[in-house]
Design a protein around this motif. Structure first.
Motif, mmCIF file in Angstrom:
data_model
loop_
_atom_site.group_PDB
_atom_site.id
_atom_site.type_symbol
_atom_site.label_atom_id
_atom_site.label_comp_id
_atom_site.label_asym_id
_atom_site.label_seq_id
_atom_site.Cartn_x
_atom_site.Cartn_y
_atom_site.Cartn_z
ATOM 1 N N GLN B 28 30.649 15.384 -52.695
ATOM 2 C CA GLN B 28 29.481 14.996 -53.637
ATOM 3 C C GLN B 28 29.843 13.361 -54.075
ATOM 4 O O GLN B 28 28.840 12.721 -54.296
ATOM 5 C CB GLN B 28 30.158 15.794 -55.092
ATOM 6 N N THR B 29 30.933 12.870 -54.034
ATOM 7 C CA THR B 29 31.292 11.507 -54.100
ATOM 8 C C THR B 29 30.456 10.743 -53.132
ATOM 9 O O THR B 29 29.835 9.692 -53.214
ATOM 10 C CB THR B 29 32.906 11.100 -54.128
ATOM 11 N N VAL B 30 30.742 11.331 -51.631
ATOM 12 C CA VAL B 30 30.095 10.427 -50.699
ATOM 13 C C VAL B 30 28.695 10.346 -50.732
ATOM 14 O O VAL B 30 27.634 9.602 -50.492
ATOM 15 C CB VAL B 30 30.454 11.286 -49.477
ATOM 16 N N ASN B 31 28.062 11.610 -51.309
ATOM 17 C CA ASN B 31 26.581 11.773 -51.341
ATOM 18 C C ASN B 31 26.287 10.917 -52.329
ATOM 19 O O ASN B 31 25.105 10.070 -51.900
ATOM 20 C CB ASN B 31 26.363 13.208 -51.813
ATOM 21 N N SER B 64 36.783 10.943 -40.024
ATOM 22 C CA SER B 64 36.206 9.373 -39.908
ATOM 23 C C SER B 64 35.046 9.250 -40.786
ATOM 24 O O SER B 64 34.787 10.191 -41.473
ATOM 25 C CB SER B 64 35.585 9.530 -38.467
ATOM 26 N N LYS B 65 34.886 8.106 -41.261
ATOM 27 C CA LYS B 65 33.741 7.757 -41.965
ATOM 28 C C LYS B 65 32.543 8.420 -41.709
ATOM 29 O O LYS B 65 31.720 8.913 -42.623
ATOM 30 C CB LYS B 65 33.644 6.230 -42.081
ATOM 31 N N GLU B 66 32.286 8.340 -40.123
ATOM 32 C CA GLU B 66 30.892 9.133 -39.933
ATOM 33 C C GLU B 66 30.921 10.656 -40.191
ATOM 34 O O GLU B 66 30.074 11.301 -40.871
ATOM 35 C CB GLU B 66 30.829 9.219 -38.297
ATOM 36 N N ASP B 67 32.108 11.363 -40.233
ATOM 37 C CA ASP B 67 32.413 12.790 -40.509
ATOM 38 C C ASP B 67 31.964 12.889 -42.251
ATOM 39 O O ASP B 67 31.283 13.773 -42.305
ATOM 40 C CB ASP B 67 33.556 13.192 -40.366
ATOM 41 N N LEU B 68 32.546 11.924 -42.862
ATOM 42 C CA LEU B 68 32.115 11.877 -44.376
ATOM 43 C C LEU B 68 30.818 11.799 -44.621
ATOM 44 O O LEU B 68 30.268 12.871 -45.228
ATOM 45 C CB LEU B 68 32.684 10.949 -44.969
ATOM 46 N N ALA B 69 29.819 11.169 -43.910
ATOM 47 C CA ALA B 69 28.580 11.058 -44.017
ATOM 48 C C ALA B 69 27.694 12.409 -43.334
ATOM 49 O O ALA B 69 26.959 12.918 -44.204
ATOM 50 C CB ALA B 69 28.076 9.580 -43.363
ATOM 51 N N VAL B 70 28.256 12.766 -42.277
ATOM 52 C CA VAL B 70 27.532 13.975 -41.911
ATOM 53 C C VAL B 70 27.877 15.054 -42.714
ATOM 54 O O VAL B 70 26.726 16.139 -42.971
ATOM 55 C CB VAL B 70 28.136 14.535 -40.377
ATOM 56 N N ALA B 71 29.052 15.311 -43.345
ATOM 57 C CA ALA B 71 29.169 16.368 -44.270
ATOM 58 C C ALA B 71 28.226 16.186 -45.474
ATOM 59 O O ALA B 71 27.631 17.397 -46.103
ATOM 60 C CB ALA B 71 30.720 16.333 -44.764
ATOM 61 N N ALA B 72 28.151 15.147 -46.116
ATOM 62 C CA ALA B 72 26.914 14.857 -47.263
ATOM 63 C C ALA B 72 25.622 15.205 -46.508
ATOM 64 O O ALA B 72 24.923 15.751 -47.380
ATOM 65 C CB ALA B 72 27.090 13.327 -47.554
#
Lengths: 210, 210
Positions: B28-31, B64-72
């Motif tokens: 949610q935070t990443v989103n 990774s940072k990319e994985d965070l974005a992908v999850a969002a």
DNA sequence: GTCTATAATCAGATAGAC
DNA sequence: GTCTATCTGATTATAGAC
């Protein structure tokens, strides 16, 4: 500024000419890189390499990466104003607007439309600090705004929309991702893509009764 | 996977529940950060700080940072599919499409629409490697594509446009800068903004004969 | 799993010789 | 003005104790 100490010599102006030429090369390179990858992905090393000079030399011409981008945007703004000034002034406002949008779409497809991240605050600040850019933006908005209001008065543009909404919608065509999307896969030609986006922009997605 | 070694115990599932809760907080935070500043401007330090855990802990959940974005993005995709699944199925295709676009616009205005730079290649690769995201994208495109073709057949959508052009135009509403532009200065309410963008999207800028 | 501390890298910017 | 070499800071990612 010319001084009395060098009245008949052509050397200083020649040097300045070469300087301007080099700076124009730099700004053109920045323009293309901004169009290709955007501000964040563009690196100063890359700019220097493509121009063919050392990074330190680049910083003799422009004080920062932001200044490079601003110079490119100022150049693009000047081209937009030039295009508008060259339009036949007797045409209908609606046709003027259509010409401008079509020009923007073609510029973007040709890879010469620099795109800025709308979120980068330092860059926005630099742009806002550039009076040449801001003055150009005002002049452009005034001109487009006049056409928009005239188009609404003539019954060609939807009068229910605030002129500012129409203006922003026109501006947004400069960073419309639909162009790139449609270009993926090489299925369609640029002419078709431009006409489709023109159609969605002015006529919308819904059918028009004939 | 549940094993026979812990059949009656509630502890493992409780732990896993807490884990999922924490990861949901992270995503949610990443989103929100992706919606606010975009991928490049978002830093992992920032995410960790806002979640309230150490950065190293974050990397225990996402590699990774990319994985965070992908999850969002996967989460956003799931929400889109949920929204579509909840639509009354007997409505006209054109109305379904309008509902989806309106939902996207409101999501973006509420600051919950994660935006990705269309140029970042490492991120695009990560997204393409996520089968959950790609499957969701396919399912979404299939659903919207069916409505688009049905809408064209019913005479509600412009049949001269290729369905893919309409699909991309709809997708592009998720990153339409006109929304933010119109919000600057607090002159207009969100409801007005949404209706104006809906109007430009489906009816275009030009007047419609009545 | 969480933390503190740190490695490793990259990019913007500069020093100083020529 | 141009160059090579370097500084500086920010950022992603990890080591290792608990």
């Amino acid at each position: 500024m010319t001084t009395l100490a060098e009245p008949a010599s052509a050397r200083p102006s020649f040097k300045q000419h070469m300087l301007k030429l080099r700076e124009e090369t730099i700004v053109q390179t920045v323009n293309r890189l901004l169009a290709e990858k955007g501000f964040d992905a563009m690196t100063v090393d890359e700019v220097a390499a493509q121009v063919g000079i050392a990074k330190a030399s680049l910083y003799k011409h422009f004080a920062s990466k932001e200044d490079l981008a601003v110079a490119a945007m100022v150049r693009a703004m000047r081209q937009a104003l030039d295009f508008i000034a060259a339009l036949p002034s007797q045409a209908a406002p609606m046709d003027q607007l259509r010409s401008v949008v079509r020009w923007v779409l073609r510029l973007k497809l040709s890879g010469d439309m620099p795109s800025l991240p709308s979120q980068n605050s330092t860059l926005r600040a630099s742009l806002a600090a550039s009076s040449e850019y801001m003055d150009g933006l005002m002049a452009l908005s005034d001109r487009l705004g006049a056409w928009i209001e005239a188009g609404q008065a003539a019954g060609d543009l939807n009068p229910a929309l605030p002129p500012i909404a129409i203006l922003y919608t026109v501006y947004a065509r400069a960073c419309d991702p639909v162009l790139e999307f449609l270009r993926m896969g090489d299925l369609y030609g640029d002419d078709d893509i431009v006409e489709w986006v023109m159609s969605t922009c002015f006529d919308g997605l819904a059918s028009r009764p004939r």
